[in-house]
Design a protein around this motif. Structure first.
Motif, short mmCIF file in Angstrom:
data_model
loop_
_atom_site.label_atom_id
_atom_site.label_comp_id
_atom_site.label_asym_id
_atom_site.label_seq_id
_atom_site.Cartn_x
_atom_site.Cartn_y
_atom_site.Cartn_z
N HIS A 61 0.68 -1.26 0.04
CA HIS A 61 0.00 0.08 -0.05
C HIS A 61 0.77 1.38 0.17
O HIS A 61 1.67 1.55 0.78
CB HIS A 61 -1.01 0.25 1.29
N ILE A 62 0.67 2.06 -1.05
CA ILE A 62 1.65 3.29 -1.26
C ILE A 62 0.92 4.42 -0.44
O ILE A 62 -0.26 4.65 -0.50
CB ILE A 62 1.76 3.46 -2.58
N LYS A 63 1.82 5.05 0.34
CA LYS A 63 1.47 6.32 0.93
C LYS A 63 2.09 7.59 0.33
O LYS A 63 3.29 7.32 -0.30
CB LYS A 63 1.74 6.34 2.44
N SER A 64 1.84 8.75 0.90
CA SER A 64 2.52 10.01 0.38
C SER A 64 4.10 10.08 0.68
O SER A 64 4.83 10.61 -0.06
CB SER A 64 1.77 11.33 0.86
N THR A 65 4.34 9.31 1.79
CA THR A 65 5.77 9.38 2.19
C THR A 65 6.41 8.00 1.86
O THR A 65 7.58 7.97 2.03
CB THR A 65 5.62 9.48 3.70
N THR A 66 5.79 7.11 0.98
CA THR A 66 6.54 5.78 0.49
C THR A 66 7.51 6.40 -0.48
O THR A 66 7.23 6.90 -1.31
CB THR A 66 5.40 5.03 0.17
N LYS A 67 8.68 5.61 -0.21
CA LYS A 67 10.04 5.65 -0.96
C LYS A 67 9.94 4.21 -1.95
O LYS A 67 9.96 3.43 -1.33
CB LYS A 67 11.24 6.22 -0.51
N ALA A 68 10.60 4.46 -2.95
CA ALA A 68 10.78 3.14 -3.94
C ALA A 68 11.60 2.08 -3.25
O ALA A 68 11.62 0.97 -3.29
CB ALA A 68 11.31 3.61 -5.25
#
Length: 283
Positions: A61-68
């Motif tokens: 689940h991707i959030k605004s703070t997620t980094k690749a």
């Protein structure tokens, strides 16, 4: 031996176009990028593909703070420093402080998996491009341990987007794209039947008519989607709401019963009240 094809499941009604998209992405070995308005089953698609093909599902689940990089691994330097201060023997092996990410989990799986990258457009604009090499080559390098992690099996990658941001062209070129259109009444009836096979036909007919009328109200901030309809029907059945309540011509009754399942903000409720009241006064 041919790989099994996805044709939907008993609880997930598909269109022919969607089935073709899933199977084409699998054949090409490319990520399937799925777009569509919220509530049209983009996330559930990955769950149902995994169930239909008998594969494990790994969800990121991707959030605004997620980094690749978090999808590959993270190095916990703080934990290593703490253990060093405490004299823990673990500190001598840096591998004890490498936390595997979702892509690593998918690459290391002994069996093929379905990897869901959910709501990729929530992250920074560079996030998709930062994954290009890993998704292309199915491998990545771990600098701390000087090892290369290669996928034992190519995962089926399903990426969802709500169109909050434009995705980079380089990423789009590497995906097979499908837009899930909002179901028409015929398809929606099949979806409802899959979840509530015993629902009364008259109740369903009136509820569906009202549901699509609400969706057509101009100016709604959030149109109710499939998930909202299913929740609403569940409540209507549980509360034994009479069919007559769904087709009332009383000008004092301007919003449907249990409308909180359909209209999710006060602006839309007020808008529907005004539109419905004016429409009924004009009858």
């Amino acid at each position: 031996m041919k790989s099994p094809k996805f044709t939907g499941t008993s609880r997930y009604i598909t269109t022919r176009d969607l089935e073709i998209a899933v199977n084409a992405a699998v054949t090409l070995g490319r990520p399937l990028l799925v777009k569509g308005e919220p509530g049209t089953g983009k996330t559930v698609l990955a769950e149902e593909v995994a169930a239909a093909l008998g594969l494990p599902l790994i969800t990121w689940h991707i959030k605004s703070t997620t980094k690749a990089a978090q999808g590959l691994y993270e190095y916990d330097a703080v934990a290593r420093l703490r253990d060093g201060q405490l004299g823990d023997e673990r500190v001598h092996d840096i591998r004890n402080y490498i936390v595997q990410g979702k892509l690593w989990n998918a690459f290391a799986s002994e069996t093929p998996v379905v990897l869901l990258i959910d709501e990729i457009d929530k992250a920074d604009i560079e996030f998709p491009n930062d994954l290009l090499q890993e998704l292309d080559r199915m491998e990545f390098f771990v600098y701390e341990t000087k090892q290369t992690v290669k996928a034992l099996h190519r995962p089926i990658v399903i990426v969802t987007s709500n169109n909050e941001k434009e995705l980079p062209d380089a990423f789009l070129r590497r995906c097979f794209f499908h837009y899930i259109r909002f179901p028409d009444k015929a398809v929606m009836e099949k979806i409802v039947a899959a979840h509530y096979p015993n629902i009364k036909r008259e109740l369903l007919r009136e509820a569906m008519t009202l549901f699509y009328e609400i969706r057509e109200v101009p100016g709604l901030k959030k149109k109710p989607a499939t998930s909202e309809l299913l929740d609403w029907l569940k409540l209507l059945v549980a509360d034994e709401v009479p069919v007559e309540a769904l087709r009332s011509h009383d000008p004092k009754v301007v919003v449907p019963p249990l409308h909180g399942a359909l209209l999710k903000n006060e602006q839309d409720v007020h808008l529907f009240e005004r539109v419905a009241f004016l429409a009924r006064r004009g009858q």
